[in-house]
Design a protein around this motif. Sequence first.
Motif, PDB file in Angstrom:
ATOM      1  N   GLU A 223       0.923  -1.166   0.034  1.00  0.00           N
ATOM      2  CA  GLU A 223      -0.015  -0.222   0.163  1.00  0.00           C
ATOM      3  C   GLU A 223       0.611   1.177   0.024  1.00  0.00           C
ATOM      4  N   GLU A 224       0.430   2.145  -0.560  1.00  0.00           N
ATOM      5  CA  GLU A 224       1.223   3.706  -0.589  1.00  0.00           C
ATOM      6  C   GLU A 224       0.146   4.738  -0.588  1.00  0.00           C
ATOM      7  N   ALA A 225       0.394   5.765   0.333  1.00  0.00           N
ATOM      8  CA  ALA A 225      -0.456   6.884   0.292  1.00  0.00           C
ATOM      9  C   ALA A 225       0.235   7.989   0.757  1.00  0.00           C
ATOM     10  N   PRO A 226      -0.529   9.162   0.577  1.00  0.00           N
ATOM     11  CA  PRO A 226       0.026  10.393   1.356  1.00  0.00           C
ATOM     12  C   PRO A 226      -0.128  10.206   2.897  1.00  0.00           C
ATOM     13  N   PRO A 227       0.669  10.777   3.730  1.00  0.00           N
ATOM     14  CA  PRO A 227       0.596  10.467   5.011  1.00  0.00           C
ATOM     15  C   PRO A 227      -0.685  10.284   5.795  1.00  0.00           C
ATOM     16  N   ALA A 228      -1.580  11.318   5.488  1.00  0.00           N
ATOM     17  CA  ALA A 228      -2.816  11.538   6.217  1.00  0.00           C
ATOM     18  C   ALA A 228      -3.665  10.216   6.167  1.00  0.00           C
ATOM     19  N   GLU A 229      -3.679  10.046   4.931  1.00  0.00           N
ATOM     20  CA  GLU A 229      -4.475   8.759   4.168  1.00  0.00           C
ATOM     21  C   GLU A 229      -3.748   7.536   4.862  1.00  0.00           C
TER      22      GLU A 229
END
Length: 247
Positions: A223-229
Amino acid sequence: METSGSLIQVQDLVKDFGGKIHALSGVSMDIKEGDVVVIVGPSGSGKSTFLRSLNLLEKPTSGRIIVEGAEVTGKKVDLNRHRQKMGMVFQHFNLFPHLTVLKNLTLAPVKVKKMDPKAAEDLALSLLKRVGLEDRAEAYPIQLSGGQKQRIAIVRALCMEPDVMLFDEPTSALDPEMVGEVLDVMKDLAREGMTMVVVTHEMGFAREVATRVVFMDGGLIVEEAPPAEFFQNPKSDRLKDFLSKVL
């Protein structure tokens, strides 16, 4: 070759050790200029192997790595030229014990980049000042704390004026009270727009500084995402389980 605005493109990277251990099982990633990519995951998930593959300290079994439009996994790559573009900071500082701090910092710029010795020294001293260690230029590594050694190791990488900085668990060998001083230097670099790929267990750093956080497990990007998400809304059960243990 078309780079689609990416500084680094990784395409389907595979790394096997002895044909049996699959450290990387087809990892793809695009890293753009100014990205701060923080890679987290359990031990043995392939994080460090992926990082070391970027500057070919590990030679991939298959797949492609394209840096600034040039394929570095091809047969005719100039390894030294490629590695000059990528500063690498290791878990253990790898400073030469018999050289002063200043000599540690100027050795590669003068020998590898053929920089003028005075220019290399001026650059090293200005960077030492930036990390608050200008008074340690004539010290030897044995006279420094772990946090000071790691800040010197970061400066040594910066002295080569790289396009990308790679950090392989840069705080994991430090005493807890020294971690902050190293992370502060890394945060400053990120704020100044340095492209960075960081393997770390420091979730606070990932939350505060990353442009995106990548979770690896079993040689794959799960998984990868911007930090908040990433931290507030993990999608996979595997990431939910991992975050429940580390946060």
